[in-house]
Scaffold this active site. Structure first.
Site, PDB file in Angstrom:
ATOM      1  N   LYS A  31       1.739  -3.545   7.422  1.00  0.00           N
ATOM      2  CA  LYS A  31       1.932  -3.754   5.975  1.00  0.00           C
ATOM      3  C   LYS A  31       3.412  -3.635   5.594  1.00  0.00           C
ATOM      4  O   LYS A  31       3.844  -4.199   4.585  1.00  0.00           O
ATOM      5  CB  LYS A  31       1.091  -2.747   5.188  1.00  0.00           C
ATOM      6  CG  LYS A  31      -0.400  -3.073   5.178  1.00  0.00           C
ATOM      7  CD  LYS A  31      -0.728  -4.192   4.176  1.00  0.00           C
ATOM      8  CE  LYS A  31      -2.206  -4.413   4.000  1.00  0.00           C
ATOM      9  NZ  LYS A  31      -2.522  -5.431   2.993  1.00  0.00           N
ATOM     10  N   THR A  58       0.800  -1.231   0.000  1.00  0.00           N
ATOM     11  CA  THR A  58       0.000   0.000   0.000  1.00  0.00           C
ATOM     12  C   THR A  58       0.828   1.273   0.000  1.00  0.00           C
ATOM     13  O   THR A  58       1.932   1.300   0.558  1.00  0.00           O
ATOM     14  CB  THR A  58      -0.913   0.000   1.247  1.00  0.00           C
ATOM     15  OG1 THR A  58      -1.429   1.321   1.444  1.00  0.00           O
ATOM     16  CG2 THR A  58      -0.158  -0.392   2.518  1.00  0.00           C
ATOM     17  N   GLU A  61       0.208   3.615   1.846  1.00  0.00           N
ATOM     18  CA  GLU A  61       0.335   4.031   3.249  1.00  0.00           C
ATOM     19  C   GLU A  61       1.753   3.791   3.773  1.00  0.00           C
ATOM     20  O   GLU A  61       2.156   4.382   4.768  1.00  0.00           O
ATOM     21  CB  GLU A  61      -0.664   3.250   4.117  1.00  0.00           C
ATOM     22  CG  GLU A  61      -2.068   3.796   4.063  1.00  0.00           C
ATOM     23  CD  GLU A  61      -2.221   5.151   4.739  1.00  0.00           C
ATOM     24  OE1 GLU A  61      -1.859   5.280   5.908  1.00  0.00           O
ATOM     25  OE2 GLU A  61      -2.698   6.075   4.073  1.00  0.00           O
TER      26      GLU A  61
HETATM   27  P1  NAP Z   1     -11.535  -4.540   2.077  1.00  0.00           P
HETATM   28  O1  NAP Z   1     -12.678  -4.159   1.191  1.00  0.00           O
HETATM   29  O2  NAP Z   1     -11.499  -4.049   3.471  1.00  0.00           O
HETATM   30  O3  NAP Z   1     -11.447  -6.136   2.076  1.00  0.00           O
HETATM   31  C1  NAP Z   1     -10.659  -6.819   3.003  1.00  0.00           C
HETATM   32  C2  NAP Z   1     -10.939  -8.297   2.878  1.00  0.00           C
HETATM   33  O4  NAP Z   1     -10.158  -8.981   3.865  1.00  0.00           O
HETATM   34  C3  NAP Z   1     -12.400  -8.693   3.148  1.00  0.00           C
HETATM   35  O5  NAP Z   1     -12.733  -9.774   2.324  1.00  0.00           O
HETATM   36  C4  NAP Z   1     -12.363  -9.120   4.594  1.00  0.00           C
HETATM   37  O6  NAP Z   1     -13.405 -10.003   4.963  1.00  0.00           O
HETATM   38  C5  NAP Z   1     -11.021  -9.843   4.603  1.00  0.00           C
HETATM   39  N1  NAP Z   1     -10.491 -10.053   5.954  1.00  0.00           N
HETATM   40  C6  NAP Z   1     -10.308  -9.153   6.932  1.00  0.00           C
HETATM   41  N2  NAP Z   1      -9.793  -9.732   8.013  1.00  0.00           N
HETATM   42  C7  NAP Z   1      -9.656 -11.048   7.725  1.00  0.00           C
HETATM   43  C8  NAP Z   1      -9.203 -12.171   8.445  1.00  0.00           C
HETATM   44  N3  NAP Z   1      -8.798 -12.085   9.709  1.00  0.00           N
HETATM   45  N4  NAP Z   1      -9.181 -13.375   7.819  1.00  0.00           N
HETATM   46  C9  NAP Z   1      -9.628 -13.499   6.540  1.00  0.00           C
HETATM   47  N5  NAP Z   1     -10.094 -12.478   5.825  1.00  0.00           N
HETATM   48  C10 NAP Z   1     -10.096 -11.259   6.405  1.00  0.00           C
HETATM   49  O7  NAP Z   1     -10.163  -4.088   1.406  1.00  0.00           O
HETATM   50  P2  NAP Z   1      -9.848  -3.741  -0.137  1.00  0.00           P
HETATM   51  O8  NAP Z   1     -10.053  -2.288  -0.336  1.00  0.00           O
HETATM   52  O9  NAP Z   1     -10.516  -4.713  -1.013  1.00  0.00           O
HETATM   53  O10 NAP Z   1      -8.267  -3.957  -0.176  1.00  0.00           O
HETATM   54  C11 NAP Z   1      -7.712  -5.237  -0.484  1.00  0.00           C
HETATM   55  C12 NAP Z   1      -6.288  -5.294   0.030  1.00  0.00           C
HETATM   56  O11 NAP Z   1      -5.504  -4.258  -0.572  1.00  0.00           O
HETATM   57  C13 NAP Z   1      -6.131  -5.094   1.527  1.00  0.00           C
HETATM   58  O12 NAP Z   1      -5.048  -5.881   1.947  1.00  0.00           O
HETATM   59  C14 NAP Z   1      -5.787  -3.622   1.671  1.00  0.00           C
HETATM   60  O13 NAP Z   1      -5.067  -3.417   2.861  1.00  0.00           O
HETATM   61  C15 NAP Z   1      -4.935  -3.415   0.431  1.00  0.00           C
HETATM   62  N6  NAP Z   1      -4.938  -2.076  -0.155  1.00  0.00           N
HETATM   63  C16 NAP Z   1      -6.121  -1.451  -0.439  1.00  0.00           C
HETATM   64  C17 NAP Z   1      -6.085  -0.208  -1.049  1.00  0.00           C
HETATM   65  C18 NAP Z   1      -7.352   0.520  -1.402  1.00  0.00           C
HETATM   66  O14 NAP Z   1      -7.268   1.734  -1.653  1.00  0.00           O
HETATM   67  N7  NAP Z   1      -8.488  -0.146  -1.491  1.00  0.00           N
HETATM   68  C19 NAP Z   1      -4.849   0.385  -1.395  1.00  0.00           C
HETATM   69  C20 NAP Z   1      -3.676  -0.307  -1.102  1.00  0.00           C
HETATM   70  C21 NAP Z   1      -3.729  -1.554  -0.503  1.00  0.00           C
HETATM   71  P3  NAP Z   1     -14.876  -9.444   5.360  1.00  0.00           P
HETATM   72  O15 NAP Z   1     -15.563  -9.130   4.054  1.00  0.00           O
HETATM   73  O16 NAP Z   1     -15.465 -10.580   6.085  1.00  0.00           O
HETATM   74  O17 NAP Z   1     -14.657  -8.220   6.200  1.00  0.00           O
HETATM   75  O1  G4F Z   2     -10.553   6.794   2.841  1.00  0.00           O
HETATM   76  P1  G4F Z   2      -9.567   6.686   3.930  1.00  0.00           P
HETATM   77  O2  G4F Z   2     -10.035   6.091   5.209  1.00  0.00           O
HETATM   78  O3  G4F Z   2      -8.327   5.913   3.325  1.00  0.00           O
HETATM   79  P2  G4F Z   2      -6.785   5.801   3.751  1.00  0.00           P
HETATM   80  O4  G4F Z   2      -6.569   6.103   5.177  1.00  0.00           O
HETATM   81  O5  G4F Z   2      -6.016   6.617   2.764  1.00  0.00           O
HETATM   82  O6  G4F Z   2      -6.520   4.252   3.538  1.00  0.00           O
HETATM   83  C1  G4F Z   2      -6.999   3.560   2.384  1.00  0.00           C
HETATM   84  O7  G4F Z   2      -6.043   3.663   1.349  1.00  0.00           O
HETATM   85  C2  G4F Z   2      -4.794   3.016   1.634  1.00  0.00           C
HETATM   86  C3  G4F Z   2      -3.895   3.236   0.418  1.00  0.00           C
HETATM   87  O8  G4F Z   2      -3.188   4.447   0.568  1.00  0.00           O
HETATM   88  C4  G4F Z   2      -5.046   1.551   1.885  1.00  0.00           C
HETATM   89  F1  G4F Z   2      -3.863   0.914   2.134  1.00  0.00           F
HETATM   90  C5  G4F Z   2      -5.982   1.381   3.062  1.00  0.00           C
HETATM   91  O9  G4F Z   2      -6.273  -0.007   3.232  1.00  0.00           O
HETATM   92  C6  G4F Z   2      -7.278   2.117   2.766  1.00  0.00           C
HETATM   93  O10 G4F Z   2      -7.925   1.475   1.698  1.00  0.00           O
HETATM   94  O11 G4F Z   2      -8.992   8.157   4.277  1.00  0.00           O
HETATM   95  C7  G4F Z   2      -8.432   8.971   3.276  1.00  0.00           C
HETATM   96  C8  G4F Z   2      -8.158  10.352   3.873  1.00  0.00           C
HETATM   97  C9  G4F Z   2      -7.378  10.310   5.203  1.00  0.00           C
HETATM   98  O12 G4F Z   2      -6.396  11.292   5.195  1.00  0.00           O
HETATM   99  C10 G4F Z   2      -8.420  10.648   6.257  1.00  0.00           C
HETATM  100  O13 G4F Z   2      -7.916  11.317   7.402  1.00  0.00           O
HETATM  101  O14 G4F Z   2      -9.414  10.960   4.184  1.00  0.00           O
HETATM  102  C11 G4F Z   2      -9.322  11.571   5.446  1.00  0.00           C
HETATM  103  N1  G4F Z   2     -10.672  11.694   6.012  1.00  0.00           N
HETATM  104  C12 G4F Z   2     -11.290  12.877   6.299  1.00  0.00           C
HETATM  105  N2  G4F Z   2     -12.483  12.636   6.842  1.00  0.00           N
HETATM  106  C13 G4F Z   2     -11.488  10.692   6.375  1.00  0.00           C
HETATM  107  C14 G4F Z   2     -12.627  11.285   6.911  1.00  0.00           C
HETATM  108  N3  G4F Z   2     -11.347   9.349   6.285  1.00  0.00           N
HETATM  109  C15 G4F Z   2     -12.379   8.575   6.728  1.00  0.00           C
HETATM  110  N4  G4F Z   2     -12.294   7.223   6.613  1.00  0.00           N
HETATM  111  N5  G4F Z   2     -13.516   9.119   7.274  1.00  0.00           N
HETATM  112  C16 G4F Z   2     -13.694  10.479   7.390  1.00  0.00           C
HETATM  113  O15 G4F Z   2     -14.711  10.960   7.883  1.00  0.00           O
END
Ligand code: NAP
Ligand code: G4F
Length: 383
Positions: free
Chosen positions: A161, A133, A135
């Protein structure tokens, strides 16, 4: 012979899009889902096949990233060509409340997968994708961030991570495993988890314009993210595992936008102009104009008659409960390597992403409204 993929986190946003993509590519897809007291497969229900169906191409297994015996057994049974390790406690703010659990699932979980592949003698047979990520860059040391930018994680999530990233590199170097990190910047979609900021915004804006909610409260409006569409990003995951040599890749759009601007774009997508005034905890967005033609086309004319009375009123405020103990202020990725080596290019820009999310949520909120009025139809996000 069809190729076999195993996806951890198949019920999440990326897992669902990836499963759909791989099934279309002719894969047999196995996924790990957690036992839950209520259904947690909404996002993949459209792909589900009854266990009695012959030659299924989507098969689910109960499992958990904290249970190495279970993970090892599943990998032994499935014998996957490719593993996509997407499962994680993926919410940054929640990781401050559950740091040990997040480390266990997101950090040690990755190790459990890699060690199972090694113990089962599948080092040369199974390729592994690790969901790393942006992050990791946290307090950014360079703008924009590329594969060589030093990491500076700012949350228990990012630290967990970081372990996963390096254990993947270590298994690659120590055992010659085909393990790659995708360093993905934020990617969103109509099925994004409801508490991530983009989806929180598009859901709330949809409810506000339908007059089912008055105001939306957010945290840091000035945070900037490089937002892409999850549909584009799962294509990159697949491409990464098709390379002859394993490596690590930044996947990003190269454009960064503030949370404040995302709010403005979400309202604008349905013809509502908002402007921000005040500072810090006093900052708020008020409605300054409504474009009748756009609003009626994107929402409805009944909703217009009610909502137009809100011109001049506050619709967004700030709540410090959403602030993080340590924040990541700015992320912007440099996708040059993935463009050159993988030939990856996103199809969605930010405007197309916002349009897709807003039209999905307007549709969904109209259905939720129907449910509130006594309907009992199951919601299907992918409809
Ligand atoms: P998500 O929607 O939160 O999905 C996470 C998945 O992991 C869900 O299927 C969840 O199951 C499962 N999970 C959580 N805890 C678990 C456990 N203990 N054992 C087995 N399964 C578990 O996340 P996403 O946005 O699809 O992201 C996918 C991956 O990419 C994650 O590793 C995230 O950290 C990484 N990532 C995401 C972003 C982004 O912007 N979306 C960016 C960079 C990296 P449930 O459905 O039951 O909760
Ligand atoms: O949408 P966010 O919660 O995503 P964040 O923290 O960037 O993390 C997501 O992206 C990562 C990749 O860079 C993944 F690895 C991670 O698993 C996840 O998918 O917040 C984005 C930004 C932050 O700066 C937060 O402080 O939005 C700001 N924010 C402002 N108001 C808020 C809010 N975030 C959330 N969730 N809720 C608010 O009300």
């Amino acid at each position: 012979m069809a190729r076999t993929a195993l996806i951890t986190g198949i019920t999440g946003q990326d897992g669902a899009y990836l499963a759909e993509y791989l099934v279309k590519q002719g894969y047999v897809v196995h996924g790990i889902k957690r036992r839950s007291s209520s259904f947690n497969t909404d996002r993949i229900d459209h792909l589900y096949q009854d266990p009695h169906t012959e030659n299924r191409n989507l098969i689910l297994h109960y499992g958990d990233m904290t249970d190495s015996l279970n993970l090892t057994r599943i990998i032994a049974d499935v014998r996957p060509d490719e593993i996509y390790n997407l499962a994680a406690q993926s919410h940054v703010k929640v990781s401050f409340d559950t740091p040990e659990y997040t480390a266990n699932v997101d950090g040690l979980g990755a190790l459990r997968i890699l060690e199972a592949v090694r113990m089962l003698g599948r080092v040369s047979k199974t390729r592994v994708y690790q969901a790393s990520t942006s992050e990791l860059y946290g307090l950014v040391q360079e703008v924009p961030q590329n594969e060589k930018t030093p990491f500076y994680p700012r949350s228990p999530y990012a630290v967990a991570k970081l372990y996963a990233y390096w254990i993947a590199v270590n298994y690659r170097e120590a055992y010659g495993m085909h393990v790659s990190n995708g360093i993905l910047f934020n990617h969103e979609s109509p099925v994004r988890g409801e508490t991530f900021v983009t989806r929180k915004i598009t859901r709330a804006v949809s409810k506000i314009v339908l007059s089912n909610q008055r105001e939306l409260y957010l945290g840091n409006l000035s945070a900037k993210r490089d937002w892409g569409h999850a549909k584009d990003y799962v294509r990159a995951m697949h491409l990464i595992l098709q390379q002859d040599k394993p490596s690590d890749y930044v996947i990003a759009t190269g454009v960064t936008t503030s949370v404040r601007e995302f709010v403005r774009l979400a309202f604008a997508a349905v013809g509502v102009e908002v402007s921000f005034r005040g500072e810090g905890l006093e900052e708020e967005a008020v409605v300054t104009a409504v474009d009748k033609e756009v609003f009626c086309r994107k929402v409805s004319s009944e909703a217009y008659d009610k909502f137009v009375k809100r011109v001049g009123e506050k619709v967004v405020g700030v709540d410090s409960n959403y602030f993080r103990p340590t924040e990541v202020d700015l992320l912007i990725g440099d996708p040059a390597k993935s463009q050159t080596v993988l030939g990856w290019k996103p199809e969605y820009d930010l405007h197309a992403l916002v349009e897709d999310m807003m039209s999905g949520d307007i549709k969904l909120m109209k259905k939720e409204d129907y449910l509130l009025k006594g309907g009992h139809r199951v919601l299907n996000y992918f409809e």
